[in-house]
Design a protein around this motif. Structure first.
Motif, PDB file in Angstrom:
ATOM      1  N   GLY A  84     100.426 -25.733 -82.217  1.00  0.00           N
ATOM      2  CA  GLY A  84      99.916 -26.727 -81.279  1.00  0.00           C
ATOM      3  C   GLY A  84     100.939 -27.732 -80.808  1.00  0.00           C
ATOM      4  N   ARG A  85     102.213 -27.497 -81.064  1.00  0.00           N
ATOM      5  CA  ARG A  85     103.260 -28.391 -80.557  1.00  0.00           C
ATOM      6  C   ARG A  85     103.762 -27.965 -79.180  1.00  0.00           C
ATOM      7  NH1 ARG A  85     104.436 -28.412 -86.109  1.00  0.00           N
ATOM      8  NH2 ARG A  85     104.539 -30.514 -87.024  1.00  0.00           N
ATOM      9  N   LEU A  86     103.558 -26.733 -78.832  1.00  0.00           N
ATOM     10  CA  LEU A  86     103.918 -26.224 -77.510  1.00  0.00           C
ATOM     11  C   LEU A  86     102.664 -25.671 -76.838  1.00  0.00           C
ATOM     12  CD1 LEU A  86     107.261 -24.270 -78.150  1.00  0.00           C
ATOM     13  CD2 LEU A  86     106.993 -26.500 -77.055  1.00  0.00           C
ATOM     14  N   TRP A  87     102.392 -26.160 -75.639  1.00  0.00           N
ATOM     15  CA  TRP A  87     101.228 -25.694 -74.891  1.00  0.00           C
ATOM     16  C   TRP A  87     101.680 -25.173 -73.535  1.00  0.00           C
ATOM     17  CZ3 TRP A  87      96.102 -25.248 -76.195  1.00  0.00           C
ATOM     18  CH2 TRP A  87      95.718 -25.823 -77.411  1.00  0.00           C
ATOM     19  N   TYR A  88     101.045 -24.093 -73.087  1.00  0.00           N
ATOM     20  CA  TYR A  88     101.369 -23.472 -71.812  1.00  0.00           C
ATOM     21  C   TYR A  88     100.092 -23.363 -70.972  1.00  0.00           C
ATOM     22  CZ  TYR A  88     105.472 -22.223 -74.518  1.00  0.00           C
ATOM     23  OH  TYR A  88     106.589 -22.287 -75.315  1.00  0.00           O
ATOM     24  N   PHE A  89     100.122 -23.967 -69.788  1.00  0.00           N
ATOM     25  CA  PHE A  89      98.989 -23.900 -68.862  1.00  0.00           C
ATOM     26  C   PHE A  89      99.401 -23.052 -67.658  1.00  0.00           C
ATOM     27  CE2 PHE A  89      98.079 -27.503 -71.467  1.00  0.00           C
ATOM     28  CZ  PHE A  89      96.696 -27.548 -71.547  1.00  0.00           C
ATOM     29  N   HIS A  90      98.545 -22.085 -67.328  1.00  0.00           N
ATOM     30  CA  HIS A  90      98.851 -21.126 -66.280  1.00  0.00           C
ATOM     31  C   HIS A  90      97.910 -21.362 -65.099  1.00  0.00           C
ATOM     32  CE1 HIS A  90     101.227 -19.232 -69.413  1.00  0.00           C
ATOM     33  NE2 HIS A  90     100.148 -19.247 -70.178  1.00  0.00           N
ATOM     34  N   LEU A  91      98.464 -21.740 -63.952  1.00  0.00           N
ATOM     35  CA  LEU A  91      97.682 -22.107 -62.783  1.00  0.00           C
ATOM     36  C   LEU A  91      97.064 -20.888 -62.101  1.00  0.00           C
ATOM     37  CD1 LEU A  91     100.016 -24.769 -61.110  1.00  0.00           C
ATOM     38  CD2 LEU A  91      98.220 -25.121 -62.826  1.00  0.00           C
ATOM     39  N   ARG A  92      95.978 -21.138 -61.395  1.00  0.00           N
ATOM     40  CA  ARG A  92      95.363 -20.092 -60.575  1.00  0.00           C
ATOM     41  C   ARG A  92      96.342 -19.662 -59.474  1.00  0.00           C
ATOM     42  NH1 ARG A  92      89.556 -20.243 -60.998  1.00  0.00           N
ATOM     43  NH2 ARG A  92      88.857 -21.992 -62.300  1.00  0.00           N
ATOM     44  N   ASP A  93      96.197 -18.467 -59.045  1.00  0.00           N
ATOM     45  CA  ASP A  93      97.031 -17.948 -57.960  1.00  0.00           C
ATOM     46  C   ASP A  93      96.548 -18.510 -56.623  1.00  0.00           C
ATOM     47  OD1 ASP A  93      98.951 -16.457 -56.634  1.00  0.00           O
ATOM     48  OD2 ASP A  93      97.693 -14.669 -56.531  1.00  0.00           O
ATOM     49  N   GLY A  94      97.487 -18.898 -55.764  1.00  0.00           N
ATOM     50  CA  GLY A  94      97.144 -19.305 -54.407  1.00  0.00           C
ATOM     51  C   GLY A  94      96.580 -20.698 -54.261  1.00  0.00           C
ATOM     52  N   LEU A  95      96.781 -21.593 -55.232  1.00  0.00           N
ATOM     53  CA  LEU A  95      96.271 -22.956 -55.125  1.00  0.00           C
ATOM     54  C   LEU A  95      96.945 -23.698 -53.980  1.00  0.00           C
ATOM     55  CD1 LEU A  95      96.150 -24.166 -58.859  1.00  0.00           C
ATOM     56  CD2 LEU A  95      94.196 -23.620 -57.389  1.00  0.00           C
ATOM     57  N   THR A  96      96.142 -24.483 -53.240  1.00  0.00           N
ATOM     58  CA  THR A  96      96.698 -25.339 -52.195  1.00  0.00           C
ATOM     59  C   THR A  96      96.023 -26.710 -52.244  1.00  0.00           C
ATOM     60  OG1 THR A  96      95.089 -24.765 -50.469  1.00  0.00           O
ATOM     61  CG2 THR A  96      97.042 -23.351 -50.673  1.00  0.00           C
ATOM     62  N   TRP A  97      96.713 -27.698 -51.671  1.00  0.00           N
ATOM     63  CA  TRP A  97      96.108 -29.004 -51.434  1.00  0.00           C
ATOM     64  C   TRP A  97      95.201 -28.889 -50.213  1.00  0.00           C
ATOM     65  CZ3 TRP A  97      96.721 -32.477 -55.190  1.00  0.00           C
ATOM     66  CH2 TRP A  97      97.812 -32.337 -56.038  1.00  0.00           C
ATOM     67  N   SER A  98      94.437 -29.938 -49.944  1.00  0.00           N
ATOM     68  CA  SER A  98      93.483 -29.879 -48.841  1.00  0.00           C
ATOM     69  C   SER A  98      94.155 -29.756 -47.481  1.00  0.00           C
ATOM     70  CB  SER A  98      92.573 -31.117 -48.861  1.00  0.00           C
ATOM     71  OG  SER A  98      93.335 -32.315 -48.802  1.00  0.00           O
ATOM     72  N   ASP A  99      95.448 -30.064 -47.389  1.00  0.00           N
ATOM     73  CA  ASP A  99      96.170 -29.895 -46.125  1.00  0.00           C
ATOM     74  C   ASP A  99      96.850 -28.534 -46.023  1.00  0.00           C
ATOM     75  OD1 ASP A  99      98.176 -30.214 -47.989  1.00  0.00           O
ATOM     76  OD2 ASP A  99      99.239 -31.797 -46.921  1.00  0.00           O
ATOM     77  N   GLY A 100      96.607 -27.656 -46.998  1.00  0.00           N
ATOM     78  CA  GLY A 100      97.185 -26.324 -46.982  1.00  0.00           C
ATOM     79  C   GLY A 100      98.533 -26.204 -47.650  1.00  0.00           C
TER      80      GLY A 100
END
Length: 296
Positions: A84-100
């Protein structure tokens, strides 16, 4: 995603829902709440009431599941190493902000650093208390780049902790990444309706001292499940006034009715009166620098 259940949970209080007597504009949910946020920037907001708006405008790295547990948010999965000293978060594919504009792991890193850096925000450790070098950055002894968070690629973020912390995915439900490309252009004015870019289910379309207007964000990663097209959030500070306006049909939802009226309202309103268990996390931060825990 905003719905009547999540609105009530976010208010952390008993609330009221109903089909109002006077029909609201089509597709608009009218909400009366105690206070509006003091800032729509999570790095500057101090009011507890800000949580209600933040959950609609911003997206967490993780989210609340219907049963109050942890669910995927911007991150679709996470893993840990070294107990629990190293954590890895994997983002969804194709994420964008509201402006694209693409939302990447670099945005997550920059946002985490911004929250702790006194040169960029109303800095506080908050949920980053266990991140490597976060305390030194907060104290001004190290640059924000020394903080133990880094992008491994466009979709993976590594958090390095000084001590094991199994609660990190739980805490990340309240970590809302920021649009760096907008903040660097507009500075503190990035939260004005004409400038604000978000990753949440809604975007800001209007703001005053008494109300916020929000519309559905088509770029949200789960936009297909956002059923309510628009929201108007009004500040009605007096609890009895909120109840009267609700009963008159001026609001579809009102939170925190007067405690001494709960029994009366439950009898009068029947199924229109709703109460929910609120997700509240409490934990102790132990000081290992003092005896007898210094040797623990």
């Amino acid at each position: 995603m905003l719905n009547r259940r999540t609105l009530l949970a976010a208010s952390l209080a008993t609330g009221l829902t109903a089909c109002s007597r006077s029909a609201p504009p089509e597709g608009l949910l009218r909400v009366a709440t105690t206070n509006l946020p003091d800032s729509l920037d999570p790095a500057r907001g101090e009011f507890a009431s800000a949580a209600l708006a933040y959950k609609q405008l911003h997206a967490g790295l993780t989210e609340y599941a219907p049963d109050g547990s942890v669910a995927p948010g911007l991150a679709e999965s996470w893993t840990f190493r070294e107990d629990g000293r190293l954590w890895y978060f994997h983002l969804r594919d194709g994420l964008t902000w509201s402006d694209g504009h693409p939302l990447t792991a670099e945005d997550i890193v920059w946002s985490a650093r911004r929250l702790v850096d006194p040169a960029q925000s109303f800095a506080r450790l908050g949920d980053f208390f266990a991140i490597e070098n976060a305390r030194a950055v907060l104290a001004g002894g190290m640059p924000s780049e020394a903080m133990g968070v880094s992008a491994l690629n466009e979709r993976s973020v590594e958090f390095r902790l000084t001590d094991p912390l199994g609660l990190l995915p739980v805490l990340m439900r309240e970590f809302y990444p920021f649009p760096r490309h907008v903040i660097e252009r507009h500075s503190a004015d990035w939260v004005r309706p004409e400038n604000m870019v978000t990753a949440g289910a809604y975007t800001l379309t209007g703001e005053s001292q008494l109300h916020l207007s929000m519309t559905r964000n088509p770029a949200y990663y789960d936009a297909a499940r956002v059923a309510i097209p628009a929201i108007r959030l009004d500040a009605v500070q007096d609890a009895a006034t909120r109840v009267r306006l609700f009963r008159a049909g001026d609001y579809d939802l009102a939170d925190q009715p007067p405690a001494n009226q709960i029994g009366f309202l439950r009898d009068r309103l029947g199924e229109r009166f709703r109460s929910f268990d609120a997700p509240i996390l409490r934990y102790l931060k132990l000081n290992h620098a003092r005896a007898p825990l210094a040797s623990a």
